[in-house]
Design an enzyme around this catalytic site. Structure first.
Site, short mmCIF file in Angstrom:
data_model
loop_
_atom_site.label_atom_id
_atom_site.label_comp_id
_atom_site.label_asym_id
_atom_site.label_seq_id
_atom_site.Cartn_x
_atom_site.Cartn_y
_atom_site.Cartn_z
N GLY A 46 43.25 15.03 6.49
CA GLY A 46 43.86 14.55 5.25
C GLY A 46 43.35 13.16 4.94
O GLY A 46 43.02 12.40 5.86
N GLN A 51 42.90 4.96 1.20
CA GLN A 51 42.11 4.71 2.41
C GLN A 51 40.64 4.43 2.13
O GLN A 51 39.94 3.90 2.98
CB GLN A 51 42.23 5.91 3.37
CG GLN A 51 43.63 6.08 3.94
CD GLN A 51 43.70 7.32 4.79
OE1 GLN A 51 43.92 8.42 4.27
NE2 GLN A 51 43.48 7.18 6.08
N CYS A 92 45.56 9.00 12.26
CA CYS A 92 45.18 8.55 10.92
C CYS A 92 43.76 8.00 10.98
O CYS A 92 43.43 7.24 11.89
CB CYS A 92 46.15 7.47 10.47
SG CYS A 92 45.79 6.84 8.83
N LEU A 93 42.94 8.36 9.99
CA LEU A 93 41.56 7.87 9.98
C LEU A 93 41.50 6.35 9.83
O LEU A 93 40.50 5.74 10.18
CB LEU A 93 40.77 8.56 8.87
CG LEU A 93 40.53 10.06 9.06
CD1 LEU A 93 39.82 10.63 7.84
CD2 LEU A 93 39.75 10.35 10.33
N HIS A 134 52.73 12.03 5.15
CA HIS A 134 51.85 10.97 5.67
C HIS A 134 50.94 10.44 4.55
O HIS A 134 50.78 9.22 4.39
CB HIS A 134 51.05 11.56 6.83
CG HIS A 134 50.01 10.67 7.43
ND1 HIS A 134 50.04 10.30 8.76
CD2 HIS A 134 48.90 10.10 6.91
CE1 HIS A 134 48.99 9.50 9.00
NE2 HIS A 134 48.28 9.38 7.91
N GLU A 135 50.37 11.35 3.77
CA GLU A 135 49.42 10.93 2.72
C GLU A 135 50.14 10.23 1.56
O GLU A 135 49.62 9.27 1.00
CB GLU A 135 48.61 12.12 2.20
CG GLU A 135 47.80 12.88 3.26
CD GLU A 135 46.91 12.01 4.13
OE1 GLU A 135 46.51 10.92 3.70
OE2 GLU A 135 46.63 12.42 5.27
N HIS A 138 50.63 6.75 2.36
CA HIS A 138 49.43 5.93 2.09
C HIS A 138 49.42 5.44 0.64
O HIS A 138 49.09 4.29 0.37
CB HIS A 138 48.15 6.73 2.31
CG HIS A 138 47.69 6.77 3.74
ND1 HIS A 138 47.40 5.64 4.46
CD2 HIS A 138 47.44 7.81 4.57
CE1 HIS A 138 47.00 5.98 5.68
NE2 HIS A 138 47.02 7.30 5.78
NI NI Z 1 46.47 8.49 7.40
#
Ligand code: NI
Length: 165
Positions: A46, A51, A92-93, A134-135, A138
């Site tokens: 995701g 991000q 998370c990236l 989660h997204e 962000h």
């Molecule tokens: Ni993330």
């Protein structure tokens, strides 16, 4: 298509609140395809536009991580259908190599636009429910580490700094 740079915690740009997408146009579709490429390249499931330093309410997802289930959520919103929390090991990236158990409501309904600007609604449980929450966090400038204790967050920052050096 191009691979974009993913902002890493504690970059302050990860704290910006994303704005509503008024028109799902070709610029948005280009962003979506770059986000997919970036997410797959980084082996994520995701990615929120925040991000990649684009502060628009756009999320891409591929829960299998292999290109087989690409999904787009523009202006996503959720309503909690079951507030019973379940714990998932989240990564998370933007917070590489850190995995922590986070509790979130187990069932939500998602409302969003697809990449043609068509609205849809979907019930989500399990990984999809976790991932969309989660997204959306962000897009609000929130990260999963915010749910942890200050001490744990401090430890994670130190570890990330060490990994970078
Ligand atoms: Ni993330």
């Amino acid at each position: 298509m191009s691979i974009m740079q993913i902002l890493k915690y504690p970059d302050p740009r990860l704290r910006l609140k994303a704005s509503h997408v008024n028109h799902v146009d070709n610029d948005i579709r280009c962003l979506v395809s770059d986000m997919f490429e970036t997410m797959w390249d980084a082996k994520g499931i995701g990615l929120a536009a925040t991000q990649v330093d684009v502060h628009k309410r756009v999320v891409v997802m591929d829960l299998n991580g292999d290109g087989s289930s690409p999904r787009v959520f523009i202006n996503p919103e959720i309503e909690v259908l079951d507030a019973t929390c379940v714990a998932y090991e989240e990564g998370c990236l933007s917070i590489p190599d850190i995995v922590e158990s986070i509790e979130r409501p187990s069932r939500v309904v998602i409302r969003a636009l697809d990449e043609d600007g068509i609205s849809f609604q979907e019930d989500a449980t399990d990984l999809l429910a976790v991932c969309i929450q989660h997204e959306i966090d962000h897009l609000e400038g929130k990260l999963f580490v915010d749910y942890l204790s200050a001490m744990k967050r401090q430890r994670i920052r130190k570890k990330l700094k060490k990994n970078r050096e």
